[in-house]
Design an enzyme around this catalytic site. Sequence first.
Site, mmCIF file in Angstrom:
data_model
loop_
_atom_site.group_PDB
_atom_site.id
_atom_site.type_symbol
_atom_site.label_atom_id
_atom_site.label_comp_id
_atom_site.label_asym_id
_atom_site.label_seq_id
_atom_site.Cartn_x
_atom_site.Cartn_y
_atom_site.Cartn_z
ATOM 1 N N ALA A 59 0.856 -1.190 0.000
ATOM 2 C CA ALA A 59 0.000 0.000 0.000
ATOM 3 C C ALA A 59 0.889 1.236 0.000
ATOM 4 O O ALA A 59 1.349 1.684 1.055
ATOM 5 C CB ALA A 59 -0.924 0.002 1.216
ATOM 6 N N GLU A 60 1.136 1.780 -1.215
ATOM 7 C CA GLU A 60 2.035 2.931 -1.317
ATOM 8 C C GLU A 60 1.518 4.135 -0.530
ATOM 9 O O GLU A 60 2.308 4.893 0.046
ATOM 10 C CB GLU A 60 2.230 3.315 -2.794
ATOM 11 C CG GLU A 60 3.148 2.391 -3.572
ATOM 12 C CD GLU A 60 2.493 1.069 -3.936
ATOM 13 O OE1 GLU A 60 1.241 0.989 -3.875
ATOM 14 O OE2 GLU A 60 3.213 0.116 -4.265
ATOM 15 N N PHE A 86 4.229 3.138 -9.649
ATOM 16 C CA PHE A 86 3.213 3.027 -8.592
ATOM 17 C C PHE A 86 3.092 4.310 -7.768
ATOM 18 O O PHE A 86 2.357 4.347 -6.783
ATOM 19 C CB PHE A 86 3.556 1.876 -7.641
ATOM 20 C CG PHE A 86 3.760 0.548 -8.325
ATOM 21 C CD1 PHE A 86 3.301 0.305 -9.607
ATOM 22 C CD2 PHE A 86 4.437 -0.469 -7.666
ATOM 23 C CE1 PHE A 86 3.496 -0.923 -10.234
ATOM 24 C CE2 PHE A 86 4.638 -1.704 -8.281
ATOM 25 C CZ PHE A 86 4.158 -1.932 -9.569
ATOM 26 N N HIS A 129 5.766 -0.297 -14.924
ATOM 27 C CA HIS A 129 6.994 -0.557 -14.181
ATOM 28 C C HIS A 129 8.176 0.276 -14.706
ATOM 29 O O HIS A 129 9.146 0.477 -13.985
ATOM 30 C CB HIS A 129 7.369 -2.032 -14.238
ATOM 31 C CG HIS A 129 6.498 -2.918 -13.408
ATOM 32 N ND1 HIS A 129 5.154 -3.037 -13.630
ATOM 33 C CD2 HIS A 129 6.783 -3.714 -12.348
ATOM 34 C CE1 HIS A 129 4.639 -3.884 -12.751
ATOM 35 N NE2 HIS A 129 5.602 -4.300 -11.960
#
Length: 325
Positions: A59-60, A86, A129
């Site tokens: 959970a960034e 992200f 990514h």
Amino acid sequence: MAQMTMIQAITDALRTELKNDENVLVFGEDVGVNGGVFRATEGLQKEFGVDRVFDTPLAESGIGGLAIGLALQGFRPVPEIQFFGFVYEVMDSISGQIARYRFRTGGTFNMPITIRSPFGGGVHTPEMHSDSLEGLMAQQPGLKVVIPSTPYDAKGLLISAIRDNDPVIFLEHLKLYRSFRQEVPEEAYTIPIGKADVKREGKDLSIFAYGLMVHESLKAAEELEKEGYSVEVVDLRTVQPLDIDTIIASVEKTNRAIVVQEAQKQAGIAANVVSEIMERAVLSLEAPVLRVAAPDTIYPFPQAENVWLPNYKDIIETAKKVLTF
């Protein structure tokens, strides 16, 4: 000195600062037992314990909030965002909170947070990514944005970032992690944030680049030398704040310039570098300042990325347009 890859230099910098300051904390997704997806934190939890090097939930946004709380309590957090694509999940913490805190509190509080994250193409990663999102960070006042291109620079700049009382976004190009080795001092040393480095001297053209594109630019400069052109390659190293003095000094010496970035032309920081040159050194120019960048499209699937990414051939083609203008 030891011969290190960039990933080894980063690990060494983290170890150095964990030893140097008990308030340094390293955390993120899988950075503990596994040592991170690229093993940047390998062995650090075993050496410094689970209270100082620890895993977080996937959970960034939680990672960003935790970093803020720890910084306010006197710690120096070094969170890892597993891939910089992200970062959208934590943008409120970064841009809405971390970047503004010193201003908001009238200098009462600092945010000594170093956010590490890998980025960049050429290694066939899945979607989101490899995106180059440094432009988003560089456009947010209150943040410093560092992008090393060598193991030596990576260690010195990361130590400087961790010791800085302002928040630093520290971006590490995936393709450079293990692509070559370089002599790196085993003791602690720092490289000033906001200072570019002339990687190759020249007198006919200045190439400004950062990250992987520094190496593509050096390769292009070598090929152009065979045709009689002397090309200077300047590694920006820090894209916010820019080292304006070094940029302008190079342009005033060569009178021609191109800016190279892996990000799309509409993204990255090349446009800002061009603007600074035009505002400060237009009378020194003998040709337009051109850019080498990726197309203004979404980052492609892995099968197409080698066609999409800029390379040394693109740099040579653009350089010749400027050199023969």
